[in-house]
Structures are given as C-alpha cells and as structure tokens.
Design a protein around this motif. Structure first.
Motif, PDB file in Angstrom:
ATOM      1  N   ARG A  95       0.812  -1.224   0.000  1.00  0.00           N
ATOM      2  CA  ARG A  95       0.000   0.000   0.000  1.00  0.00           C
ATOM      3  C   ARG A  95       0.847   1.276   0.000  1.00  0.00           C
ATOM      4  N   GLU A 124      -5.317  -4.311   3.314  1.00  0.00           N
ATOM      5  CA  GLU A 124      -4.854  -3.587   4.506  1.00  0.00           C
ATOM      6  C   GLU A 124      -4.280  -4.514   5.581  1.00  0.00           C
ATOM      7  N   LYS A 125      -4.583  -5.801   5.528  1.00  0.00           N
ATOM      8  CA  LYS A 125      -4.221  -6.692   6.635  1.00  0.00           C
ATOM      9  C   LYS A 125      -3.034  -7.610   6.310  1.00  0.00           C
TER      10      LYS A 125
END
Length: 482
Positions: A95, A124-125
């Motif tokens: 990201r 995101e994880k």
C-alpha cells in the motif's frame, strides 16, 4: 445399566452434532450465495458489452522484486496474449506504492511490459502473514493469517478464476467453496516439506529449528507432532486446487507426497530472462589481476548469506598465502522490509568480524542493467540456500556466463546444475570448507577450461526461457479456462 446410560448420552450427542453440522453447512451456503450476489453487483461489462473473465492472482508482496514476482508478471503477460476477454487482478499488500509504481518496478527489474492494464486490489491486513507476528507456531499463524487476508481480498473483489502465486494454500478452499471460483496455484516452495519433518525428527539445528528445541527431546517430539498435524491440514487444503503447478522436480516430489493430486499437478519451470543474459558476449577472461564472485538472491534467512561470507573468508585466507590475484565478493539482492535491512547490517558486521569488509560489496535493490553488468564481469556465480526450490539466480548466473557454484540440494541439484549432453555445467557444494575448496579449484582452472564450462552451462539453460514457461503455463492452466 451402563449401556443404557451410554446410549442416553450418545444419541442426544450425535443428534446435536448432526444439527450443528447442518447449521454450519447452511451458514456457509448462505455466505456463498451472499458473495455471489455481491459479485454480480461489483462486476461491470466491458466495452463490447460482454462480462470479462476476471482472473485474480493472490500475491501480497508483488513489489518485492524476487523470482516469484517474475513468475507473476510473466504469467499475467502470457494470459493477456492468449485470452482477449480477461481482466487480470492482483491482490497485494503493497500500500506504500501505486499501481503505476509497481508496473514501473516490474519493467525496471525484470524487463517485463504488459500489453493491457492490471487492476490492483490493495489489502490492509498484510501484517497478518508477517512471520514476525508469530514468534512461535509461525507456520500455523501465517497460514491462518492468510485466510483472514484472503477473506478481505474476496470481499473486495470476487474473481472467476483465482490463482495463488505465492504459496498461501490455505486461501484455496475459501475462494473455491465460498467464492465459487475455479482455483489454481503455482507452488514455489511447499509451506511444509518432508525435509522439514526430518530436520525436526533428527533434532538438527537450522534457521527454522531453534537450538533450544533441538536440545530438548520433549520439545522436539511436541514440534514433530505439530508438524505432522500441520502437514495433514496442508495436504487437505492443497488438494482442493483444480490446477497445481510446481516450479521444480524437488517441489513436485514434496507436493505429490503431501497433496496426493498427481493428475492435476505438473512442473512448470519458472521463466528466467535467459535471452537478456545470453546477449552478454562469452569471451575468454581479459583480467588476471582481479576476480569477482557474485551472489544473486534476496536477503532472506534461508538464502544463508553468512555461509557465503565465511566460505569467502576461508578462500581469501588460502589465496593470501599463495599471493594470487585479488578477489572480491559482490552480494546482490532485494530487501523487502526492515527485517531484511537489519539482516544486511548483521552481514556487514560478520564481514568486519572476519576481516573481509574491504573485499565484500553489498548491492541492494539495484536496476536490472547494473545486475547484468556485475554478472558479465564475474568469474564465479555463488548460491548457498539448502533445498532451494528452484533457483532463478542460479540460472541467470549460468546464462550470463559465470561458473556456477550452488548448493548440493533442491532445484540446483535436480534440475539446473546437471550435465548437458554429458558435459559439466557447474559445481555443487555443501559447507564452508567445500565451498572454499571448490571456489579455489574453479579459480585454479585455465581460462580455456572455464570458458568450456561456461559454454556448456549457457547451452543448458534454454529450457528455462520465457518462451518455454509460456507454453507449459498455458498448457497447465487450460482447465481453469474451460
């Protein structure tokens, strides 16, 4: 009386278990229907009014710049050439960069340019699959973490075809049974292997088997049971794949024994950019005052860079006694994160400790042209990973015209550094002493003899070309597109 009591307890327990199983099945079926409905809402028609076939690759570290990433971009390029009405998607956790940055990096590092755009789904994880999050039970932690990461990916985009290109086998059932996708995978390295089981069984100390475990029989037995249970689960999730591609004979043997899906499994050698390296003129060595030894691999613990430095230090000790031409070791590789950078710093400390700092150079995340230049000038190509699944760096060194010295195990032993038409293509070693001795032997050969070995090696690597990968990849992946 005892029998009646047992029956009175057993029958309700079985009834309750049946109800729970039905409820679980209904819940999973409901989730699948909800995901399919979500897919219809998120999918839009292409320019011609037809729905494109969505092909998604699960590759959380697609900007890492290693051999696995080269496979990813070549696979996408291959599919785009063959199938016109497809949309390729990459699930990634990078990201900190844009999609344009990732594609520019792929071109800069691998000389790969795609004919059509790729859609990136940023997750995101990704921290859930980081090894540092699980100091103990790392394999289980990362595998369960990958399921949560895959769930995030599935909610953001539901593909028609799902391909795990990074070794997260536990994501396959999620996309197959809940996502309703056809699933395939490209296995670079089995998450657990029979070799790993033997390491624990024999109480050998390795980077993935700490000394405090090997010294305690109880801990070793507990870890062995854990590994066997994990291997069983790994076999279950892997065997649900519709198409299984592996990168070498070594990986094939392990996957066949664990997943037991021989009819769906095939070897697809990774694409090595051999043509670019074959452009380097193969001439007799001009310099006799300085020789360079080059290593090409990411700075990861399993690559065993300390072995390279220690063997090189032993070689220097021998050479200084004989006042031979000067030697330098160049370690070329990619750093994915802070842990890799810390690893490089510890390697620099090791060089100081052994008194070879002036003779060892680190080149990190360098452009492709600089890599090519170093390989063109090198005499020896060095590789030290035990049970390397394949070894793209080994192939690149051979194609560039270095005399390869690789580890006597895994892909280099079974597939790459093997005789070509009865002629020697390189050398294999196992420990500090054998590496130092073999390097000394290679340097003692006449330039004519070294040139002969380099020519044999070059001729042998055509089977690892981009073109060969494209042909075998399309043939293996075809069932996913029927």
């Amino acid at each position: 009386a005892c029998f009646r009591l047992l029956c009175s307890l057993l029958i309700p327990a079985l009834f309750l278990s049946g109800i729970l199983c039905v409820c679980l099945f209904m819940l999973l079926w409901g989730i699948r229907l909800w995901i399919q409905q979500r897919k219809k809402q998120l999918t839009s028609a292409g320019k011609d009014g037809k729905q494109p076939l969505v092909v998604a690759f699960f590759h959380p570290y697609c900007n890492a710049g290693g051999g696995g990433e080269r496979v990813l971009w070549c696979a996408i390029r291959t599919l785009q050439k063959k199938y016109k009405n497809i949309m390729c998607i990459v699930y990634t956790g990078d990201r900190d960069v844009t999609g344009e940055d990732i594609m520019e990096g792929a071109f800069r590092r691998f000389n790969i340019k795609l004919s059509h755009p790729v859609k990136f789904v940023f997750l995101e994880k990704r921290y859930l699959v980081e090894a540092c999050l699980y100091p103990y039970f790392t394999l289980l932690g990362q595998s369960l973490g990958s399921v949560f990461l895959a769930w995030e990916a599935l909610l953001k985009c539901v593909p028609d075809i799902y391909i795990d290109s990074m070794g997260y086998a536990f994501t396959l059932p999620l996309f197959k049974y809940l996502g309703g996708c056809r699933v395939g995978c490209y296995v670079h390295y089995p998450t657990i292997s029979t070799d790993m089981l033997s390491v624990v069984r024999n109480q050998d100390t390795r980077f993935n088997n700490a000394a405090f475990i090997t010294k305690n029989p109880l801990f070793s037995k507990f870890k062995l049971v854990y590994y066997y249970l994990f291997a069983f689960m790994y076999g279950l999730v892997g065997s649900c794949s519709d198409v299984i591609m592996v990168n070498s004979s070594w990986t094939l043997n392990h996957i066949l024994s664990l997943w037991r899906a021989g009819a769906r499994t095939s070897v697809v050698y990774p694409p090595c950019d051999v043509q670019t390296f074959l452009d380097i003129p193969l001439e007799e060595e001009k310099s006799t005052t300085e020789y360079s030894i080059v290593s090409v691999s990411q700075f990861r613990p399993e690559k065993d860079h300390p072995l390279q430095i220690r063997a090189f230090a032993k070689l220097l000790k021998k050479k200084r006694l004989g006042q031979q031409p000067s030697l330098k070791l160049i370690l070329i590789g990619g750093c994915r994160n802070q842990q890799d950078e810390e690893r490089v710093n510890s390697l620099k400390c090791l060089c100081e400790e052994l008194g070879v700092s002036k003779d060892v150079t680190f080149r990190i995340n360098i452009p492709f042209e600089e890599l090519k230049k170093h390989l063109a000038e090198a005499t020896i190509g060095l590789h030290t990973m035990w049970n390397e699944h394949f070894g793209i760096g080994v192939v690149e060194c051979m194609a560039a015209g270095t005399v390869i010295l690789a580890h006597n195990s895994g892909g280099p032993k079974l597939d790459i550094v093997v005789p070509y038409e009865g002629h020697i293509t390189g050398f294999l070693a196992e420990n500090e002493d054998s590496y130092a001795e073999t390097m000394a032997y290679i340097l003692s050969l006449s330039p004519e003899k070294r040139l002969e070995i380099r020519e044999n090696a070059r001729q042998s690597v055509h089977r690892f070309s981009d073109q060969h990968f494209e042909e075998t990849f399309l043939l293996s992946a075809e069932p996913l597109f029927k």
